[in-house]
Design an enzyme around this catalytic site. Structure first.
Site, PDB file in Angstrom:
ATOM      1  N   GLU A  57     -20.088  -4.311   9.940  1.00 42.77           N
ATOM      2  CA  GLU A  57     -20.823  -3.588  10.882  1.00 42.77           C
ATOM      3  C   GLU A  57     -22.160  -4.564  11.446  1.00 42.77           C
ATOM      4  O   GLU A  57     -22.393  -4.482  12.739  1.00 42.77           O
ATOM      5  CB  GLU A  57     -21.412  -2.554  10.039  1.00 42.77           C
ATOM      6  CG  GLU A  57     -20.474  -1.333   9.648  1.00 42.77           C
ATOM      7  CD  GLU A  57     -19.594  -1.865   8.325  1.00 42.77           C
ATOM      8  OE1 GLU A  57     -19.780  -2.971   7.767  1.00 42.77           O
ATOM      9  OE2 GLU A  57     -18.865  -0.981   8.171  1.00 42.77           O
TER      10      GLU A  57
ATOM     11  N   LYS B 119       0.900  -1.343  -0.042  1.00 45.01           N
ATOM     12  CA  LYS B 119       0.108   0.036  -0.003  1.00 45.01           C
ATOM     13  C   LYS B 119       0.764   1.296  -0.035  1.00 45.01           C
ATOM     14  O   LYS B 119       1.913   1.292   0.608  1.00 45.01           O
ATOM     15  CB  LYS B 119      -0.894  -0.053   1.148  1.00 45.01           C
ATOM     16  CG  LYS B 119      -1.958   0.973   1.216  1.00 45.01           C
ATOM     17  CD  LYS B 119      -3.052   0.546   2.234  1.00 45.01           C
ATOM     18  CE  LYS B 119      -4.209   1.634   2.156  1.00 45.01           C
ATOM     19  NZ  LYS B 119      -5.535   1.036   2.818  1.00 45.01           N
TER      20      LYS B 119
ATOM     21  N   ARG C 185     -25.706  -1.217   6.788  1.00 41.77           N
ATOM     22  CA  ARG C 185     -25.355  -2.892   6.754  1.00 41.77           C
ATOM     23  C   ARG C 185     -25.998  -3.549   8.023  1.00 41.77           C
ATOM     24  O   ARG C 185     -26.008  -4.759   8.026  1.00 41.77           O
ATOM     25  CB  ARG C 185     -23.976  -3.081   6.774  1.00 41.77           C
ATOM     26  CG  ARG C 185     -23.185  -2.874   5.604  1.00 41.77           C
ATOM     27  CD  ARG C 185     -23.285  -4.136   4.530  1.00 41.77           C
ATOM     28  NE  ARG C 185     -23.088  -3.765   2.965  1.00 41.77           N
ATOM     29  CZ  ARG C 185     -22.036  -4.067   2.629  1.00 41.77           C
ATOM     30  NH1 ARG C 185     -20.668  -4.409   3.451  1.00 41.77           N
ATOM     31  NH2 ARG C 185     -21.687  -3.549   1.499  1.00 41.77           N
TER      32      ARG C 185
HETATM   33  C1  LIG Z   1     -19.446  -1.297   4.575  1.00 40.41           C
HETATM   34  C2  LIG Z   1     -18.009  -0.324   4.546  1.00 40.41           C
HETATM   35  N1  LIG Z   1     -17.472  -0.197   5.669  1.00 40.41           N
HETATM   36  C3  LIG Z   1     -16.244   0.631   6.003  1.00 40.41           C
HETATM   37  C4  LIG Z   1     -15.941   1.234   4.910  1.00 40.41           C
HETATM   38  C5  LIG Z   1     -14.892   2.149   4.679  1.00 40.41           C
HETATM   39  N2  LIG Z   1     -13.550   1.885   4.157  1.00 40.41           N
HETATM   40  C6  LIG Z   1     -13.220   2.201   2.888  1.00 40.41           C
HETATM   41  S1  LIG Z   1     -11.927   1.383   2.082  1.00 40.41           S
HETATM   42  C7  LIG Z   1     -11.642   0.507   3.490  1.00 40.41           C
HETATM   43  C8  LIG Z   1     -10.469  -0.456   3.802  1.00 40.41           C
HETATM   44  C9  LIG Z   1     -10.542  -1.377   2.796  1.00 40.41           C
HETATM   45  O1  LIG Z   1      -9.396  -2.278   2.882  1.00 40.41           O
HETATM   46  P1  LIG Z   1      -9.149  -3.041   1.649  1.00 40.41           P
HETATM   47  O2  LIG Z   1     -10.105  -3.601   0.897  1.00 40.41           O
HETATM   48  O3  LIG Z   1      -7.653  -4.099   2.160  1.00 40.41           O
HETATM   49  O4  LIG Z   1      -8.280  -1.959   0.575  1.00 40.41           O
HETATM   50  P2  LIG Z   1      -7.033  -1.046   0.560  1.00 40.41           P
HETATM   51  O5  LIG Z   1      -7.429   0.304   0.814  1.00 40.41           O
HETATM   52  O6  LIG Z   1      -5.970  -1.692   1.494  1.00 40.41           O
HETATM   53  O7  LIG Z   1      -6.295  -1.358  -0.923  1.00 40.41           O
HETATM   54  C10 LIG Z   1     -12.461   0.944   4.707  1.00 40.41           C
HETATM   55  C11 LIG Z   1     -12.789   0.325   6.127  1.00 40.41           C
HETATM   56  C12 LIG Z   1     -16.625   0.960   3.437  1.00 40.41           C
HETATM   57  N3  LIG Z   1     -16.340   1.205   2.419  1.00 40.41           N
HETATM   58  N4  LIG Z   1     -17.683   0.154   3.329  1.00 40.41           N
END
Ligand SMILES: Cc1ncc(C[n+]2csc(CCOP(=O)(O)OP(=O)(O)O)c2C)c(N)n1
Length: 615
Positions: free
Chosen positions: A360, A277, A388
Site C-alpha cells: 500500500e 491453495k 500502511r
Molecule cells: C496490509 C494488507 N493488505 C491486504 C490484505 C488483504 N489480504 C489478506 S490475505 C491476502 C493474500 C495473502 O496471500 P498469501 O500471503 O500468499 O496467503 P494465501 O492466502 O495465498 O495463503 C491479502 C492481499 C491484508 N491482509 N493486509
C-alpha cells in the site's frame, strides 16, 4: 471416535502414530469445508496449509513456543487442533471465534494478526526477547508468498538474517495471493520452485557426513565455497538467511523433518514450502481466488450464496466508464482487485491497471509519481490497509498537493473480519492530511457523482470513503457539502455516508414519539463546511451526530469546535461513535446495535437528551 476428536493440543498431535497423520489431514479438510460452508471464512488458504500446520505442531508446542502466523487467515487448522474444535462452528460470528489469531482467545495464538507482511518482524522481536531474557522457547513465522510482496517482510528478513537469532521463517508458497501473485517476488519464487531435489540431497549429504565430523567440516567448507561461486544465489540466502527448500508442502513426513532440522540449526533459517491453495476441495483448487474468503456456499456445487451488489462494484464500473474517454486515468490496487471492484476496470483497461501486490505504501508513492507527470491515478484500497500508507500520503502526495484520488473502500464497520479490518480510523487520519478533500457518499448515485467530481472538479488529493456492502433505503443523490434531509426544531441529527440510513430511520421514529428532529447529511467532511449545521444548532441547541468511526478526530468534535469558535450555543451534545475504535467481529447490524449506533440507539440517545432538557 475420529482421530480429530482426540486432538486438543500440540502434544496430542505429537503422540499420533505416523500412519494416522494423513487420515487426520483428511478429517481436518472435511471438518473445515463443512463448517465454513455454513459460517463463511478463508477456505482456500486453510485447505492448502493443513499438512504444514500439522507438521508445525509435530515440531513445536504452540502453548510455549511462539508460532506467528502472517495475516492469520490461514490459522484455522491451528485453532481446531488447539482446543477450539467444538467452537469452530462459531467462527467469525458475533461473540464466537475470530477468523484470525487472537492471544485473548488462546495462549496458543502467539500474536494478533490481520494485516500482511509483519510476521517476520514480530517473530524476530520475540526471538530477541527470548535471548535477552535467557528463556527457552522456539520462534517461527509462517508467511505466504503473497505477503512476501510487502516491503515490510524484507525489512524483517534483512534484520533477522543480520541478527543471527535462532528463528525459522516458513514461506508457504502457493503461487497465489488473493488473486494471482504479482511482481518480482513471484518470479523469484517461480525460479526457486524448480529445484525440488536439492533438499533431499542436502539431507542425505548431512546424514552421511555428520557421522564423520572432520570430513563433514572440510566438505562443508568446499561445498559452501562452490555454492557461492557456481549456484545462482537467491535473495534469501543473499540476505544471510539459511535457505532450505523447496519442500513439498503436502508431505507431512518431509515437512516435519525439514522444519525440525531448521529449528536445530539455531540460526535464521528460511524454509521454502510449496503448497496448493484450496487443496482437497475441487472447486477451491480450480478457483482459489473465489474461495479465498467466502460467505456461505453449497458444498456439492461450489455455488456461493449471492452477496448482492455493492459500492465496490459500482466504483469499478463508474471508474471504468470515465476511463473509456480519458486516457490519463489509471487504476491501482494493492492485491485487492476483486475486493475493490478494480477487476472491472482491469478487464476494460489492462494497460492502465496496476496491481502492485500487498504494498500500500508503494502504491501511494507510485500514484504520486504518476500524478506529478500528469496522469490521474485512482488507488482503490481498503480503509484499514491504507493505514500502511499514511506517511506516503503526507510526504509523497500532500506536500506537493498532487492530484491523486483514493477510493477508500470498507470504510466503517466491515463485519466478520473484525478489529483488524474495520475501517474506523480513516476519518481521523485522512483529516490530518494537508489539503486533502474527504467525501462520503451515502448512495451509489452519490459515489458516481463524487468520483467524477474528484477526477475533474477538485484539485489536490481526494479521498472518497464508502462502506463494505450495498446502499440502504437512502438512494438519493445529494452531493453538496451539507444537505438538509429533514426539517425539525427539537434536535439536530448529523450523519454522513451509510449512517444516513440509521439516522433517517431514527428521525422517523422520533417523530412518532413527538420529537421533531432535523437531519443534516454531510457529503464532504474535509475541508469542513458546517454552515447549515450551525444554523440548525442555533435553532435546536442540541447536536446528536452518529459516526461509524473512532472518537479521536471524529466529525462531531470538529463541529463542536466550530460551534465554540463562532459562539453557536450548544445546550446539549451527544457524539455517537465507536470510542477507541477497537471493535470485535459480528455482523454490521449487531455491532451497530452494540455501540448504540443503530436507529434504536440513536432514538434512545435523542430521547435522553430531550428528557434532560425537560428536567
Ligand atoms: C496490509 C494488507 N493488505 C491486504 C490484505 C488483504 N489480504 C489478506 S490475505 C491476502 C493474500 C495473502 O496471500 P498469501 O500471503 O500468499 O496467503 P494465501 O492466502 O495465498 O495463503 C491479502 C492481499 C491484508 N491482509 N493486509
Amino acid at each position: 471416535m475420529s482421530i480429530l476428536e482426540r486432538i486438543n493440543s500440540s502434544n496430542d498431535i505429537k503422540k499420533l502414530p505416523e500412519e494416522e497423520l494423513e487420515p487426520l489431514c483428511q478429517e481436518l479438510r472435511d471438518y473445515m469445508i463443512s463448517s465454513i460452508s455454513r459460517t463463511g471464512g478463508h477456505l482456500a488458504s486453510n485447505l492448502g496449509a493443513v499438512e504444514l500446520t500439522v507438521a508445525l505442531h509435530r515440531v513445536y508446542d504452540t502453548s510455549r513456543d511462539r508460532v506467528v502466523f502472517d495475516v492469520g487467515h490461514q490459522s484455522y487448522v491451528h485453532k481446531i487442533i488447539t482446543g477450539r474444535r467444538d467452537s469452530f462452528c462459531t467462527l467469525r460470528q458475533h461473540g464466537g471465534l475470530s477468523g484470525f489469531p487472537k492471544p485473548y482467545e488462546s495462549e496458543d495464538d502467539a500474536f494478533i494478526a490481520g494485516h500482511a507482511s509483519n510476521s517476520v518482524s514480530v517473530a524476530l522481536g520475540m526471538a530477541r526477547a527470548r535471548t535477552l531474557s535467557h528463556a527457552d522457547y522456539d520462534v517461527a513465522a509462517i508467511i505466504g508468498d503473497g505477503a512476501l510482496s510487502g516491503g515490510l517482510a524484507y525489512e524483517g528478513l534483512a534484520n533477522a538474517a543480520a541478527s543471527g537469532e535462532p528463528l525459522v521463517v516458513i514461506l508457504n508458497d502457493n503461487n497465489m495471493s488473493i488473486n494471482e501473485n504479482v511482481g518480482g517476488t513471484a518470479h523469484l519464487l517461480e525460479s526457486l520452485r524448480v529445484r525440488p531435489g536439492y533438499i533431499s540431497f542436502k539431507r542425505w549429504y548431512r546424514d552421511v557426513f555428520t557421522k564423520l565430523p572432520g570430513l563433514y567440516k572440510f566438505n562443508h567448507a568446499i561445498k559452501e565455497w562452490l555454492k557461492k561461486r557456481l549456484l545462482p544465489g537467491n535473495v534469501f540466502s543473499g540476505m544471510g538467511m539459511y535457505y532450505l527448500g523447496p519442500v513439498d508442502g503436502h508431505d507431512i513426513g518431509k515437512l516435519e523433518t525439514v522444519i525440525r532440522w531448521a529449528r536445530e540449526l539455531r540460526k535464521p533459517v528460511l524454509v521454502h514450502v510449496v503448497t496448493k491453495k484450496g487443496k482437497g476441495y475441487k472447486y477451491a483448487e480450480e478457483h482459489p481466488e473465489k474461495f479465498h474468503g467466502v460467505g456461505r456456499f453449497d458444498i456439492e456445487t461450489g455455488e456461493l450464496h449471492d452477496s448482492g451488489d455493492c459500492f465496490s462494484a459500482k466504483m469499478g464500473e463508474s471508474l471504468s466508464r470515465l476511463a473509456d474517454n480519458d486516457g490519463r486515468i489509471i487504476g491501482i490496487t494493492a492485491a485487492m482487485s476483486s475486493g475493490t471492484g478494480m477487476d472491472v476496470f482491469s478487464a476494460a483497461h489492462p494497460d492502465r491497471f496496476f496491481d502492485v501486490g500487498i504494498a500500500e505504501g508503494h502504491a501511494v508513492s507510485m500514484a504520486g509519481g504518476m500524478a506529478k507527470q500528469g496522469m490521474v491515478p485512482v488507488f482503490a484500497v481498503y480503509s484499514s490497509f491504507l493505514q500502511r500508507g499514511y506517511d506516503m500520503l503526507i510526504h509523497d502526495i500532500a506536500l506537493q498537493n498532487l492530484h491523486v484520488v483514493f477510493c477508500v473502500d470498507r470504510a466503517g464497520l466491515v463485519g466478520s473480519d473484525g478489529e483488524t479490518h474495520h475501517g474506523v480510523f480513516d476519518v481521523s487520519y485522512l483529516s490530518s492530511v494537508p489539503d486533502m478533500t474527504v467525501l462520503c457518499p451515502a448512495s451509489y448515485a452519490e459515489l458516481e457523482t463524487m468520483l467524477r467530481a474528484a477526477i475533474y472538479d477538485i484539485n489536490g488529493s481526494v479521498a472518497i470513503r464508502y462502506p463494505r456492502g450495498g446502499e440502504g433505503k437512502y438512494t438519493a443523490c445529494n452531493t453538496v457539502p451539507e444537505t438538509l434531509l429533514r426539517e425539525g426544531r427539537d434536535v439536530t441529527l448529523v450523519c454522513y455516508g451509510i449512517m444516513t440510513n440509521e439516522v433517517l430511520d431514527a428521525a422517523e421514529r422520533l417523530a412518532a414519539e413527538g420529537i421533531s428532529a432535523e437531519v443534516i447529511k454531510l457529503s464532504m467532511i474535509k475541508p469542513p463546511d458546517f454552515d447549515l449545521v450551525m444554523r440548525s444548532l442555533r435553532k435546536t441547541g442540541k447536536l446528536l451526530i452518529s459516526e461509524d468511526v473512532c472518537e479521536a478526530g471524529c466529525v462531531g468534535s470538529r463541529i463542536l469546535e466550530e460551534a465554540a469558535i463562532n459562539e453557536t450555543h450548544v445546550r446539549a451534545a451527544k457524539l455517537l461513535n465507536l470510542g477507541e475504535g477497537i471493535v470485535p467481529h459480528g455482523t454490521v447490524a449487531e455491532l451497530l446495535h452494540d455501540f448504540g449506533l443503530d436507529a434504536d440507539g440513536i432514538v434512545s440517545a435523542a430521547m435522553e437528551m430531550m428528557d434532560k432538557d425537560m428536567k
